[in-house]
Design an enzyme around this catalytic site. Structure first.
Site, PDB file in Angstrom:
ATOM      1  N   VAL A 338       0.870  -1.170   0.000  1.00 14.30           N
ATOM      2  CA  VAL A 338       0.000   0.000   0.000  1.00 14.30           C
ATOM      3  C   VAL A 338       0.908   1.221   0.000  1.00 14.30           C
ATOM      4  O   VAL A 338       1.953   1.230   0.675  1.00 14.30           O
ATOM      5  CB  VAL A 338      -0.930   0.014   1.229  1.00 14.30           C
ATOM      6  CG1 VAL A 338      -1.863   1.220   1.192  1.00 14.30           C
ATOM      7  CG2 VAL A 338      -1.736  -1.278   1.303  1.00 14.30           C
ATOM      8  N   GLU A 339       0.542   2.259  -0.739  1.00 15.85           N
ATOM      9  CA  GLU A 339       1.446   3.386  -0.924  1.00 15.85           C
ATOM     10  C   GLU A 339       1.798   4.104   0.367  1.00 15.85           C
ATOM     11  O   GLU A 339       2.811   4.806   0.446  1.00 15.85           O
ATOM     12  CB  GLU A 339       0.883   4.390  -1.944  1.00 15.85           C
ATOM     13  CG  GLU A 339      -0.507   4.871  -1.677  1.00 15.85           C
ATOM     14  CD  GLU A 339      -1.551   4.079  -2.463  1.00 15.85           C
ATOM     15  OE1 GLU A 339      -2.485   4.695  -2.976  1.00 15.85           O
ATOM     16  OE2 GLU A 339      -1.431   2.832  -2.547  1.00 15.85           O
TER      17      GLU A 339
END
Length: 545
Positions: A338-339
């Site tokens: 996930v960023e």
């Protein structure tokens, strides 16, 4: 000189009085001056968002009419659809300009931008967070290829989210025959961040948080700009009681600390230790997805997974891919990211997006975008708002509603395979799914496959030139990006090709051969029996020096 057998005692390094460090929210709000550049930490709904500080500034403006003409910078959408987060600052005259990557969680901010009452620039999330580091280092600007040929390119819309925004932030430079976007740095006057604990020396921990975000980069940028770093925390503890390895922002960078009255991890989760990475992971157990059109899309996308891949799943319908992988028993065969800085685990969905249950590692968001921008991702699963004949994708704006790209451009521009996941039409779509396939009970009010998108958030031409594999996956049909645009390759059983697909599109897709039927397992209850093939790792060959 100290004798060999003498000892010395090093103090705790408090360095200042508690009264100087800890102030109330109103006093912190009073430190913001007219025309300041205010950078707000946090990302993804209310994940690490300094809610107490933001609300205090909003209350000050309502009571006094000040401060005014702020430039407010934030990365992801910072809100909960209900007025928290950056919406506290969404007042005419309070803000001169918003610079952000995502606006969809903040309806007051969106409305202000849509009415043209404030300037607004939308940028890739990675561009913003990496720019903080350039500011901190005193470098002249950020050089990146992320965003070329999209709406942030000065030759297109320059990232401008409305007509009152006259100028963007970047310009195109050519170095050694290659184009880049160059973003000059700017001073940060006030940084607003959130942490868990602060000791009386100002050292900050993130132990109860589900991500580290870019708090350190923000604090460094403000400190080296001669600005203020204001942090809200749950608790104040004595200096020396926090182990050094747990400090995520050193106290030397922190000017003042405020105790928060909003300790939630996200808008829907008050405290979930499975998301913080501070305890040993237990087996991940969550309810399986019910069989509907969303699960059909997630299942078809999951069929593109390969063992050993490094992947990212964005918000929206692509979130379901991870739940399908868990149900099928293959989640541990690849690494989902996930960023916000998350590796491994089960990515959160809905307003828990930006977190993961039982992550393997949590790093700073700034470093995560370094990895993405450098081309590390084997696969990305993302949502879409519109797709056009050429295969361009728009998630920037729908009608007059500003959305912004979030991490979409960073993720999609460099991933080896990109899966765009969404319903074929939008607006009150009602679909029945069973063993026989898909039946459209009531079709959506508006089409998503249009002749030409109004804003290019994903450039099909650039993807084709780079050799990316691109699929557009819906509940009734699957398309791929070909040499001449969008190609129809699969249709769901139960769907009439002409009535339910072709007549509902704003263009006629390329049909290189009769479309295949989507796999029958997608429409059956119970696990599919998904087996992952090995990933092609030939790309990871060492480059010569």
């Amino acid at each position: 000189m100290v004798a060999p057998h003498d000892t010395m005692t090093l103090g705790t390094g408090a360095g200042r009085s508690r009264e100087d460090l800890v102030i109330d929210a109103a006093a912190a709000a009073d430190l913001v001056r007219d025309r300041d550049c205010v950078v707000v930490g946090g990302s993804g709904s209310l994940l690490q968002v300094p809610e107490t500080l933001l609300s205090a500034i909003g209350r000050r403006f309502a009571a006094t009419g000040g401060p005014v003409d702020l430039d407010v910078v934030h990365v992801m959408g910072l809100g909960d659809h209900l007025g928290r987060g950056v919406d506290h600052l969404a007042r005419r005259a309070l803000v001169r300009r918003f610079i952000g990557s995502h606006f969809v969680l903040s309806p007051a901010e969106q409305a202000l931008i849509a009415r043209g009452e404030v300037e607004a620039i939308g940028l890739p999330a990675g561009t913003i967070t990496l720019l903080y580091r350039e500011i901190a280092a005193g470098r002249p600007g950020l050089l990146t290829d992320i965003g070329l040929d999209t709406f942030v390119d000065p030759r297109q819309q320059w990232g401008r989210m409305n007509e009152v925004t006259a100028d963007g932030l970047s310009r195109v430079l050519t170095l050694d025959g290659r184009e880049w976007l160059y973003y000059p740095t700017f001073p940060v006057h006030v940084a607003l961040i959130r942490a868990t604990d602060a000791d009386s020396a100002g050292n900050l921990t993130m132990g109860d948080e589900a991500a580290s975000s870019d708090n350190l980069a923000i604090a460094q940028a403000a400190h080296n700009s001669g600005g203020l770093v204001l942090a809200e925390v749950k608790r104040i503890v004595d200096a020396g009681t926090i182990p050094a390895a747990q400090v995520r922002v050193p106290g030397a960078l922190v000017d003042h600390v405020v105790l928060t009255d909003f300790p939630y991890q996200t808008p829907v989760t008050r405290e979930d230790p499975r998301r913080t990475g501070t305890r040993r992971n237990a087996p991940t157990q969550v309810p399986t997805l019910g069989l509907d059109h969303r699960k059909v899309i997630a299942r078809r996308a999951a069929m593109e997974l390969r063992s050993g891949q490094l992947a990212n799943l964005g918000v929206g319908m692509a979130n379901g891919i991870s739940y399908v992988a868990l149900e099928e028993g293959v989640l541990d065969q690849l690494t989902l990211t996930v960023e916000q800085g998350i590796f491994g685990g089960l990515p959160g969905i809905g307003l828990d997006s930006g977190t993961a249950v039982n992550p393997a590692a949590i790093i700073d968001m700034t470093s995560q975008f370094d990895l993405y921008d450098g081309g590390a991702l084997d696969l990305a699963g993302l949502s879409f708002a519109q797709v056009d004949r050429l295969g361009n994708v728009n998630v920037t704006r729908v009608g007059n509603t500003p959305i912004g790209p979030g991490g979409f451009i960073d993720i999609s521009q460099k991933a080896r395979t990109v899966l765009f996941c969404g319903t074929f039409r939008g607006g009150d779509l009602q679909v029945d799914v069973d063993d026989s396939g898909v039946r459209i009970r009531r079709d959506g009010r508006y089409g998503k496959f249009v002749e030409q998108v109004p804003s290019i958030t994903f450039s099909a031409a650039r993807a084709h030139a780079q050799g990316q594999r691109v699929l557009y996956i819906t509940e009734r049909a699957v398309f791929q990006l070909g040499a001449h645009g969008v190609e129809l390759i699969e249709v769901a059983p139960g769907i009439n090709l002409r009535r339910d697909v072709l007549d509902q599109m704003g263009f006629e897709p390329v049909i290189p051969q009769p479309p295949a039927l989507m796999d029958a397992r997608l429409f059956r209850a119970g696990p599919m029996g998904l087996v992952l093939s090995p990933a092609d790792t030939g790309r990871r060959v060492r480059r010569p020096l």
